[in-house]
Design a protein around this motif. Structure first.
Motif, PDB file in Angstrom:
ATOM      1  N   MET A   1     -16.544   5.278   6.999  1.00 21.18           N
ATOM      2  CA  MET A   1     -15.291   5.812   6.540  1.00 21.18           C
ATOM      3  C   MET A   1     -14.189   4.765   6.676  1.00 21.18           C
ATOM      4  SD  MET A   1     -15.128   8.714   5.263  1.00 21.18           S
ATOM      5  CE  MET A   1     -14.351  10.224   5.016  1.00 21.18           C
ATOM      6  N   LYS A   2     -14.250   3.945   7.744  1.00 26.11           N
ATOM      7  CA  LYS A   2     -13.228   2.934   7.955  1.00 26.11           C
ATOM      8  C   LYS A   2     -13.304   1.860   6.874  1.00 26.11           C
ATOM      9  CE  LYS A   2     -12.824   3.483  12.931  1.00 26.11           C
ATOM     10  NZ  LYS A   2     -12.953   2.837  14.224  1.00 26.11           N
ATOM     11  N   ASP A   3     -14.525   1.464   6.513  1.00 22.90           N
ATOM     12  CA  ASP A   3     -14.695   0.443   5.484  1.00 22.90           C
ATOM     13  C   ASP A   3     -14.121   0.922   4.153  1.00 22.90           C
ATOM     14  OD1 ASP A   3     -15.908  -1.231   7.286  1.00 22.90           O
ATOM     15  OD2 ASP A   3     -17.946  -0.627   6.733  1.00 22.90           O
ATOM     16  N   GLN A   4     -14.353   2.175   3.834  1.00 18.33           N
ATOM     17  CA  GLN A   4     -13.852   2.727   2.576  1.00 18.33           C
ATOM     18  C   GLN A   4     -12.318   2.713   2.565  1.00 18.33           C
ATOM     19  OE1 GLN A   4     -14.815   6.844   1.890  1.00 18.33           O
ATOM     20  NE2 GLN A   4     -14.967   6.530  -0.306  1.00 18.33           N
ATOM     21  N   ALA A   5     -11.711   3.050   3.676  1.00 15.19           N
ATOM     22  CA  ALA A   5     -10.246   3.059   3.773  1.00 15.19           C
ATOM     23  C   ALA A   5      -9.702   1.639   3.639  1.00 15.19           C
ATOM     24  CB  ALA A   5      -9.808   3.674   5.088  1.00 15.19           C
ATOM     25  N   LYS A   6     -10.400   0.662   4.221  1.00 18.97           N
ATOM     26  CA  LYS A   6      -9.965  -0.733   4.112  1.00 18.97           C
ATOM     27  C   LYS A   6     -10.035  -1.208   2.664  1.00 18.97           C
ATOM     28  CE  LYS A   6     -11.233  -2.193   8.779  1.00 18.97           C
ATOM     29  NZ  LYS A   6     -12.119  -3.056   9.570  1.00 18.97           N
ATOM     30  N   ILE A   7     -11.101  -0.820   1.979  1.00 22.62           N
ATOM     31  CA  ILE A   7     -11.262  -1.223   0.582  1.00 22.62           C
ATOM     32  C   ILE A   7     -10.147  -0.621  -0.271  1.00 22.62           C
ATOM     33  CG2 ILE A   7     -12.732  -0.953  -1.456  1.00 22.62           C
ATOM     34  CD1 ILE A   7     -15.153  -1.193   0.450  1.00 22.62           C
ATOM     35  N   ILE A   8      -9.865   0.656  -0.038  1.00 21.27           N
ATOM     36  CA  ILE A   8      -8.803   1.330  -0.809  1.00 21.27           C
ATOM     37  C   ILE A   8      -7.452   0.677  -0.531  1.00 21.27           C
ATOM     38  CG2 ILE A   8      -7.530   3.498  -1.051  1.00 21.27           C
ATOM     39  CD1 ILE A   8     -10.235   4.927  -0.581  1.00 21.27           C
ATOM     40  N   ALA A   9      -7.180   0.364   0.728  1.00 21.66           N
ATOM     41  CA  ALA A   9      -5.910  -0.273   1.084  1.00 21.66           C
ATOM     42  C   ALA A   9      -5.800  -1.642   0.433  1.00 21.66           C
ATOM     43  CB  ALA A   9      -5.779  -0.389   2.605  1.00 21.66           C
ATOM     44  N   ALA A  10      -6.902  -2.399   0.452  1.00 22.78           N
ATOM     45  CA  ALA A  10      -6.894  -3.731  -0.167  1.00 22.78           C
ATOM     46  C   ALA A  10      -6.643  -3.625  -1.670  1.00 22.78           C
ATOM     47  CB  ALA A  10      -8.203  -4.448   0.116  1.00 22.78           C
ATOM     48  N   LEU A  11      -7.273  -2.639  -2.309  1.00 27.70           N
ATOM     49  CA  LEU A  11      -7.067  -2.445  -3.743  1.00 27.70           C
ATOM     50  C   LEU A  11      -5.616  -2.084  -4.049  1.00 27.70           C
ATOM     51  CD1 LEU A  11     -10.312  -0.532  -4.777  1.00 27.70           C
ATOM     52  CD2 LEU A  11      -9.671  -2.857  -5.413  1.00 27.70           C
ATOM     53  N   LEU A  12      -5.048  -1.219  -3.238  1.00 28.63           N
ATOM     54  CA  LEU A  12      -3.649  -0.825  -3.455  1.00 28.63           C
ATOM     55  C   LEU A  12      -2.697  -1.998  -3.261  1.00 28.63           C
ATOM     56  CD1 LEU A  12      -3.575   2.694  -1.755  1.00 28.63           C
ATOM     57  CD2 LEU A  12      -3.508   2.174  -4.192  1.00 28.63           C
ATOM     58  N   VAL A  13      -2.946  -2.798  -2.223  1.00 32.00           N
ATOM     59  CA  VAL A  13      -2.086  -3.961  -1.969  1.00 32.00           C
ATOM     60  C   VAL A  13      -2.227  -4.961  -3.111  1.00 32.00           C
ATOM     61  CG1 VAL A  13      -1.752  -5.964  -0.457  1.00 32.00           C
ATOM     62  CG2 VAL A  13      -2.006  -3.685   0.517  1.00 32.00           C
ATOM     63  N   GLY A  14      -3.469  -5.178  -3.561  1.00 27.64           N
ATOM     64  CA  GLY A  14      -3.697  -6.107  -4.673  1.00 27.64           C
ATOM     65  C   GLY A  14      -3.031  -5.624  -5.945  1.00 27.64           C
ATOM     66  N   ALA A  16      -0.440  -3.647  -6.147  1.00 30.19           N
ATOM     67  CA  ALA A  16       1.009  -3.752  -5.982  1.00 30.19           C
ATOM     68  C   ALA A  16       1.467  -5.188  -6.187  1.00 30.19           C
ATOM     69  CB  ALA A  16       1.415  -3.255  -4.600  1.00 30.19           C
ATOM     70  N   ALA A  17       0.709  -6.120  -5.624  1.00 30.31           N
ATOM     71  CA  ALA A  17       1.084  -7.528  -5.767  1.00 30.31           C
ATOM     72  C   ALA A  17       0.991  -7.953  -7.237  1.00 30.31           C
ATOM     73  CB  ALA A  17       0.186  -8.404  -4.897  1.00 30.31           C
ATOM     74  N   GLY A  18      -0.077  -7.527  -7.904  1.00 30.40           N
ATOM     75  CA  GLY A  18      -0.239  -7.872  -9.321  1.00 30.40           C
ATOM     76  C   GLY A  18       0.863  -7.275 -10.176  1.00 30.40           C
ATOM     77  N   TYR A  40       7.454   1.664  -9.351  1.00 28.21           N
ATOM     78  CA  TYR A  40       6.029   1.387  -9.218  1.00 28.21           C
ATOM     79  C   TYR A  40       5.596   1.453  -7.750  1.00 28.21           C
ATOM     80  CZ  TYR A  40       1.499  -0.810  -9.753  1.00 28.21           C
ATOM     81  OH  TYR A  40       0.161  -1.053  -9.736  1.00 28.21           O
ATOM     82  N   ILE A  41       6.396   0.878  -6.856  1.00 26.80           N
ATOM     83  CA  ILE A  41       6.069   0.904  -5.423  1.00 26.80           C
ATOM     84  C   ILE A  41       6.092   2.338  -4.908  1.00 26.80           C
ATOM     85  CG2 ILE A  41       6.896   0.231  -3.135  1.00 26.80           C
ATOM     86  CD1 ILE A  41       7.597  -2.485  -4.332  1.00 26.80           C
ATOM     87  N   ASN A  42       7.080   3.128  -5.346  1.00 29.03           N
ATOM     88  CA  ASN A  42       7.120   4.536  -4.937  1.00 29.03           C
ATOM     89  C   ASN A  42       5.871   5.278  -5.403  1.00 29.03           C
ATOM     90  OD1 ASN A  42       9.550   4.393  -3.560  1.00 29.03           O
ATOM     91  ND2 ASN A  42      10.765   4.864  -5.379  1.00 29.03           N
ATOM     92  N   ASP A  43       5.423   4.990  -6.634  1.00 29.80           N
ATOM     93  CA  ASP A  43       4.195   5.609  -7.133  1.00 29.80           C
ATOM     94  C   ASP A  43       2.992   5.205  -6.280  1.00 29.80           C
ATOM     95  OD1 ASP A  43       5.584   6.867  -9.142  1.00 29.80           O
ATOM     96  OD2 ASP A  43       5.014   5.408 -10.711  1.00 29.80           O
ATOM     97  N   LEU A  44       2.932   3.919  -5.916  1.00 29.75           N
ATOM     98  CA  LEU A  44       1.831   3.442  -5.072  1.00 29.75           C
ATOM     99  C   LEU A  44       1.851   4.109  -3.693  1.00 29.75           C
ATOM    100  CD1 LEU A  44       1.600  -0.390  -5.795  1.00 29.75           C
ATOM    101  CD2 LEU A  44      -0.040   1.384  -6.384  1.00 29.75           C
ATOM    102  N   VAL A  45       3.057   4.227  -3.131  1.00 30.35           N
ATOM    103  CA  VAL A  45       3.192   4.869  -1.826  1.00 30.35           C
ATOM    104  C   VAL A  45       2.739   6.334  -1.906  1.00 30.35           C
ATOM    105  CG1 VAL A  45       4.861   5.650  -0.089  1.00 30.35           C
ATOM    106  CG2 VAL A  45       4.957   3.293  -0.944  1.00 30.35           C
ATOM    107  N   ASP A  46       3.149   7.024  -2.948  1.00 28.39           N
ATOM    108  CA  ASP A  46       2.735   8.417  -3.123  1.00 28.39           C
ATOM    109  C   ASP A  46       1.218   8.522  -3.266  1.00 28.39           C
ATOM    110  OD1 ASP A  46       5.332   9.307  -2.942  1.00 28.39           O
ATOM    111  OD2 ASP A  46       5.622   9.430  -5.136  1.00 28.39           O
TER     112      ASP A  46
END
Length: 132
Positions: A1-14, A16-18, A40-46
């Motif tokens: 479960m932790k790995d999945q959360a890390k992957i999702i967080a990395a995707l969201l950060v990527g 957002a940066a893109g 866009y950032i507010n949408d990502l946060v939501d």
């Protein structure tokens, strides 16, 4: 479960940066650009909040299910042990009764044999006294 959360967080950060780079390079006015970035950032946060709530709910459901299974298994084990204990006690009582009955029978046999020997000896003495 932790790995999945890390992957999702990395995707969201990527993502957002893109998106931020894309907006910065787009030919728009500064105020419009800042507004688009904020939206866009507010949408990502939501989206992240919703995903976190969903994951927390899934974890809560899974842990509740695991706890219920453990309780059921533990309860079944306790009941099995209780039943085995009762069976062992009943078996011990039965064997004790059998041993007591056998001891009683052996004792009665010994008493009858002793009475018979005493009676025989008494008859022998009586016969020898009367013959004398």
């Amino acid at each position: 479960m932790k790995d999945q959360a890390k992957i999702i967080a990395a995707l969201l950060v990527g993502a957002a940066a893109g998106a931020a780079l894309g907006l910065l390079l787009a030919p728009e006015k500064g105020g419009d650009l800042r507004e688009d970035i904020a939206d866009y950032i507010n949408d990502l946060v939501d989206t992240a909040k919703n995903k976190a709530q969903s994951t927390a709910s899934d974890i809560k459901d899974y842990s509740s299910s695991a706890i219920d299974k453990a309780k059921a298994r533990f309860s079944g084990t306790v009941n099995d042990l209780y039943d085995r204990g009762e069976d062992a006690v009943d078996s011990a009582k039965s064997k004790a009764r059998e041993a007591a009955d056998r001891a009683k029978d052996l004792g009665e046999d010994a008493v009858h044999e002793a009475k018979s020997k005493v009676k025989g000896t008494a008859n022998d003495w009586n016969n020898s006294i009367q013959s004398a």
